[in-house]
Design a protein around this motif. Structure first.
Motif, PDB file in Angstrom:
ATOM      1  N   HIS A 259       0.803  -1.220   0.000  1.00 14.77           N
ATOM      2  CA  HIS A 259       0.000   0.000   0.000  1.00 14.77           C
ATOM      3  C   HIS A 259       0.840   1.276   0.000  1.00 14.77           C
ATOM      4  O   HIS A 259       0.283   2.377  -0.100  1.00 14.77           O
ATOM      5  CB  HIS A 259      -0.929   0.010   1.213  1.00 14.77           C
ATOM      6  CG  HIS A 259      -2.073  -0.937   1.082  1.00 14.77           C
ATOM      7  ND1 HIS A 259      -2.935  -1.214   2.130  1.00 14.77           N
ATOM      8  CD2 HIS A 259      -2.510  -1.683   0.039  1.00 14.77           C
ATOM      9  CE1 HIS A 259      -3.849  -2.083   1.726  1.00 14.77           C
ATOM     10  NE2 HIS A 259      -3.609  -2.380   0.454  1.00 14.77           N
ATOM     11  N   THR A 264       3.727   2.281  -7.320  1.00 16.21           N
ATOM     12  CA  THR A 264       2.262   2.359  -7.465  1.00 16.21           C
ATOM     13  C   THR A 264       1.697   3.658  -6.924  1.00 16.21           C
ATOM     14  O   THR A 264       0.864   4.305  -7.567  1.00 16.21           O
ATOM     15  CB  THR A 264       1.593   1.174  -6.745  1.00 16.21           C
ATOM     16  OG1 THR A 264       2.089  -0.060  -7.275  1.00 16.21           O
ATOM     17  CG2 THR A 264       0.077   1.222  -6.912  1.00 16.21           C
ATOM     18  N   GLN A 284      -6.042   2.751 -12.087  1.00 18.32           N
ATOM     19  CA  GLN A 284      -6.460   1.350 -12.087  1.00 18.32           C
ATOM     20  C   GLN A 284      -5.462   0.482 -11.326  1.00 18.32           C
ATOM     21  O   GLN A 284      -5.849  -0.441 -10.612  1.00 18.32           O
ATOM     22  CB  GLN A 284      -6.606   0.852 -13.528  1.00 18.32           C
ATOM     23  CG  GLN A 284      -7.838   1.366 -14.246  1.00 18.32           C
ATOM     24  CD  GLN A 284      -9.127   0.885 -13.578  1.00 18.32           C
ATOM     25  OE1 GLN A 284      -9.257  -0.278 -13.176  1.00 18.32           O
ATOM     26  NE2 GLN A 284     -10.083   1.787 -13.442  1.00 18.32           N
ATOM     27  N   GLU A 285      -4.179   0.791 -11.476  1.00 17.98           N
ATOM     28  CA  GLU A 285      -3.161   0.017 -10.761  1.00 17.98           C
ATOM     29  C   GLU A 285      -3.301   0.202  -9.258  1.00 17.98           C
ATOM     30  O   GLU A 285      -3.178  -0.755  -8.491  1.00 17.98           O
ATOM     31  CB  GLU A 285      -1.762   0.448 -11.215  1.00 17.98           C
ATOM     32  CG  GLU A 285      -0.639  -0.365 -10.554  1.00 17.98           C
ATOM     33  CD  GLU A 285       0.734   0.091 -10.987  1.00 17.98           C
ATOM     34  OE1 GLU A 285       1.721  -0.540 -10.562  1.00 17.98           O
ATOM     35  OE2 GLU A 285       0.834   1.083 -11.743  1.00 17.98           O
ATOM     36  N   GLN A 286      -3.563   1.424  -8.812  1.00 22.20           N
ATOM     37  CA  GLN A 286      -3.760   1.669  -7.387  1.00 22.20           C
ATOM     38  C   GLN A 286      -5.006   0.958  -6.883  1.00 22.20           C
ATOM     39  O   GLN A 286      -4.994   0.373  -5.790  1.00 22.20           O
ATOM     40  CB  GLN A 286      -3.858   3.175  -7.140  1.00 22.20           C
ATOM     41  CG  GLN A 286      -2.546   3.908  -7.335  1.00 22.20           C
ATOM     42  CD  GLN A 286      -2.716   5.416  -7.331  1.00 22.20           C
ATOM     43  OE1 GLN A 286      -3.815   5.949  -7.517  1.00 22.20           O
ATOM     44  NE2 GLN A 286      -1.614   6.130  -7.131  1.00 22.20           N
ATOM     45  N   HIS A 287      -6.067   1.004  -7.674  1.00 25.17           N
ATOM     46  CA  HIS A 287      -7.303   0.313  -7.293  1.00 25.17           C
ATOM     47  C   HIS A 287      -7.053  -1.192  -7.117  1.00 25.17           C
ATOM     48  O   HIS A 287      -7.517  -1.795  -6.136  1.00 25.17           O
ATOM     49  CB  HIS A 287      -8.381   0.549  -8.353  1.00 25.17           C
ATOM     50  CG  HIS A 287      -9.667  -0.154  -8.088  1.00 25.17           C
ATOM     51  ND1 HIS A 287     -10.558   0.244  -7.122  1.00 25.17           N
ATOM     52  CD2 HIS A 287     -10.204  -1.275  -8.664  1.00 25.17           C
ATOM     53  CE1 HIS A 287     -11.595  -0.577  -7.111  1.00 25.17           C
ATOM     54  NE2 HIS A 287     -11.402  -1.503  -8.034  1.00 25.17           N
ATOM     55  N   ARG A 288      -6.308  -1.800  -8.040  1.00 22.98           N
ATOM     56  CA  ARG A 288      -6.019  -3.235  -7.943  1.00 22.98           C
ATOM     57  C   ARG A 288      -5.095  -3.557  -6.767  1.00 22.98           C
ATOM     58  O   ARG A 288      -5.180  -4.649  -6.190  1.00 22.98           O
ATOM     59  CB  ARG A 288      -5.370  -3.719  -9.246  1.00 22.98           C
ATOM     60  CG  ARG A 288      -6.310  -3.773 -10.440  1.00 22.98           C
ATOM     61  CD  ARG A 288      -5.674  -4.546 -11.594  1.00 22.98           C
ATOM     62  NE  ARG A 288      -4.429  -3.914 -12.038  1.00 22.98           N
ATOM     63  CZ  ARG A 288      -4.357  -3.027 -13.006  1.00 22.98           C
ATOM     64  NH1 ARG A 288      -5.457  -2.651 -13.645  1.00 22.98           N
ATOM     65  NH2 ARG A 288      -3.194  -2.510 -13.365  1.00 22.98           N
ATOM     66  N   SER A 289      -4.227  -2.606  -6.416  1.00 31.45           N
ATOM     67  CA  SER A 289      -3.247  -2.854  -5.352  1.00 31.45           C
ATOM     68  C   SER A 289      -3.786  -2.573  -3.960  1.00 31.45           C
ATOM     69  O   SER A 289      -3.091  -2.827  -2.969  1.00 31.45           O
ATOM     70  CB  SER A 289      -1.997  -1.986  -5.595  1.00 31.45           C
ATOM     71  OG  SER A 289      -1.390  -2.300  -6.827  1.00 31.45           O
ATOM     72  N   ILE A 291      -5.822  -3.678  -1.146  1.00 32.89           N
ATOM     73  CA  ILE A 291      -6.475  -4.909  -0.675  1.00 32.89           C
ATOM     74  C   ILE A 291      -6.413  -5.004   0.861  1.00 32.89           C
ATOM     75  O   ILE A 291      -5.856  -5.950   1.426  1.00 32.89           O
ATOM     76  CB  ILE A 291      -5.834  -6.159  -1.315  1.00 32.89           C
ATOM     77  CG1 ILE A 291      -4.320  -6.183  -1.095  1.00 32.89           C
ATOM     78  CG2 ILE A 291      -6.151  -6.210  -2.804  1.00 32.89           C
ATOM     79  CD1 ILE A 291      -3.677  -7.504  -1.495  1.00 32.89           C
ATOM     80  N   TYR A 295      -7.360 -10.802  -0.273  1.00 28.36           N
ATOM     81  CA  TYR A 295      -7.592 -10.961  -1.705  1.00 28.36           C
ATOM     82  C   TYR A 295      -7.964 -12.404  -2.002  1.00 28.36           C
ATOM     83  O   TYR A 295      -7.527 -13.329  -1.314  1.00 28.36           O
ATOM     84  CB  TYR A 295      -6.314 -10.570  -2.459  1.00 28.36           C
ATOM     85  CG  TYR A 295      -6.411 -10.682  -3.961  1.00 28.36           C
ATOM     86  CD1 TYR A 295      -7.054  -9.697  -4.701  1.00 28.36           C
ATOM     87  CD2 TYR A 295      -5.879 -11.780  -4.636  1.00 28.36           C
ATOM     88  CE1 TYR A 295      -7.160  -9.797  -6.086  1.00 28.36           C
ATOM     89  CE2 TYR A 295      -5.972 -11.888  -6.019  1.00 28.36           C
ATOM     90  CZ  TYR A 295      -6.618 -10.899  -6.737  1.00 28.36           C
ATOM     91  OH  TYR A 295      -6.724 -10.998  -8.089  1.00 28.36           O
ATOM     92  N   ARG A 299     -10.953 -13.563   1.047  1.00 30.07           N
ATOM     93  CA  ARG A 299     -11.060 -12.160   1.464  1.00 30.07           C
ATOM     94  C   ARG A 299     -12.118 -12.016   2.559  1.00 30.07           C
ATOM     95  O   ARG A 299     -13.126 -12.735   2.567  1.00 30.07           O
ATOM     96  CB  ARG A 299     -11.431 -11.286   0.265  1.00 30.07           C
ATOM     97  CG  ARG A 299     -11.595  -9.808   0.613  1.00 30.07           C
ATOM     98  CD  ARG A 299     -11.788  -8.936  -0.609  1.00 30.07           C
ATOM     99  NE  ARG A 299     -12.957  -9.299  -1.394  1.00 30.07           N
ATOM    100  CZ  ARG A 299     -13.419  -8.547  -2.403  1.00 30.07           C
ATOM    101  NH1 ARG A 299     -12.779  -7.441  -2.750  1.00 30.07           N
ATOM    102  NH2 ARG A 299     -14.483  -8.934  -3.077  1.00 30.07           N
TER     103      ARG A 299
END
Length: 348
Positions: A259, A264, A284-289, A291, A295, A299
């Motif tokens: 995070h 990122t 989008q990369e931040q959204h996917r990262s 968690i 995950y 989850r």
């Protein structure tokens, strides 16, 4: 690590359960966090979904329950501390959160005059958690027995109440504490949380007002920098050549590092900035990262409901320590705590 390709659920459960054996021994847990049994997981998820659905259906009444709990705990528990005119902030948040988890989420009841019992329960959970890393479980068997005794009184429909109390309470109080600590220094954020407390609807939760963050973005940033579980351990069997497998070793998914990864989140990834979760800024990369609740198939089942719960509890606390209108005052320590480390933080 958290969702390996072509991995069946029993294998994923086993990989999670083995690193959690110390908690199973310390608390006598038997839920799907410490068991590789798919039947245990099915039963746990089924009951958790019912509890979450019922809480969601009653959510409109939750702010009033949270307000009443916060004001009641403050008026009763500050009395023993009058010689210092203050009480520890972490303990206050723990007692409030335990009462609301038992009543509003798990459907139990804690008598109003049971504050000392609640204090024992939250202190016992802290002690058992810490000792699970260093001491054999039998050394605190008496503490666990007394802890279970209180919980069984408050939650009589649960055969093993700690199976649900630990995952619901133990991470929740820390999310609430950090949220209050962060928002307590920001008048605009306090106003945003107050608006959500008085109008607990989705559009208010997501609303960016006057260039400031939404409640949702504030909680997301809290969860990014202070994930409930900073590191998720999984047991990975070591292959030594067919057909031999050596004893599993624990690998770790470092959510805290993920995070704040510079690649990122940029060079300011360590800085608290809720506006980074504005739709116009979040990549989008931040959204996917992002968690914070894990995950894959394992989850956290309450990943949608938990932030709303935390926001209402935090807003209720902020309301009573709001200056100059609040009856009490939040005194900040030098640094934010985690499970421990809240020295200097008090409510007076």
């Amino acid at each position: 690590l958290l969702d390996p390709p072509h991995s069946p659920i029993p294998l994923l459960l086993s990989a999670r359960a083995q690193p959690n054996e110390r908690l199973a021994r310390a608390f006598g847990l038997g839920n799907s966090f410490v068991s590789a049994d798919t039947g245990v997981r099915k039963q746990f998820i089924a009951r958790a979904r019912v509890l979450l659905r019922e809480h969601t259906q009653r959510f409109a009444a939750f702010p009033d329950a949270a307000r009443d709990t916060v004001t009641g705990v403050a008026s009763r528990l500050l009395r023993p501390y009058h010689h210092q005119n203050a009480m520890p902030f972490a303990r206050f948040v723990q007692v409030v959160t335990m009462r609301l988890v038992v009543f509003s989420l798990l459907g139990g009841d804690i008598p109003q005059d049971a504050d000392e019992d609640v204090i024992f329960v939250v202190d016992a959970i802290n002690e058992l958690w810490a000792s699970s890393k260093t001491h054999p479980a039998h050394m605190l068997a008496g503490v666990l027995q007394r802890l279970n005794g209180h919980l069984l009184q408050w939650l009589p429909t649960f055969e093993r109440p700690l199976d649900f109390v630990i995952p619901a309470y133990e991470t929740m109080w820390r999310i609430v504490a950090v949220t209050v600590a962060r928002a307590g220094r920001d008048r605009a954020a306090r106003a945003t949380f107050s608006a959500y407390l008085h109008s607990p609807v989705e559009w208010q939760y997501k609303r960016f007002d006057n260039g400031g963050p939404s409640v949702e973005s504030f909680l997301c940033e809290v969860l990014r920098l202070h994930p409930p579980s900073r590191r998720l351990a999984r047991a990975t069997p070591q292959f030594a050549g067919f057909p031999i497998w050596t004893q599993a070793t624990d690998d770790v998914a470092d959510l805290e590092a993920l995070h704040q990864d510079i690649g990122t989140w940029g060079r300011e990834g360590h800085v608290f900035d809720p506006m980074r979760f504005h739709p116009a800024r979040l990549s989008q990369e931040q959204h996917r990262s992002f968690i914070p609740f894990g995950y894959g198939p394992l989850r956290c089942i309450a990943f949608k409901e938990a932030p709303h719960f935390a926001a209402i509890v935090a807003a209720s606390i902020l309301e009573v320590v709001d200056e100059p209108c609040g009856r009490y005052r939040l005194v900040c320590g030098e640094r934010l705590g985690r499970r421990a480390g809240w020295e200097g933080w008090v409510i007076e």
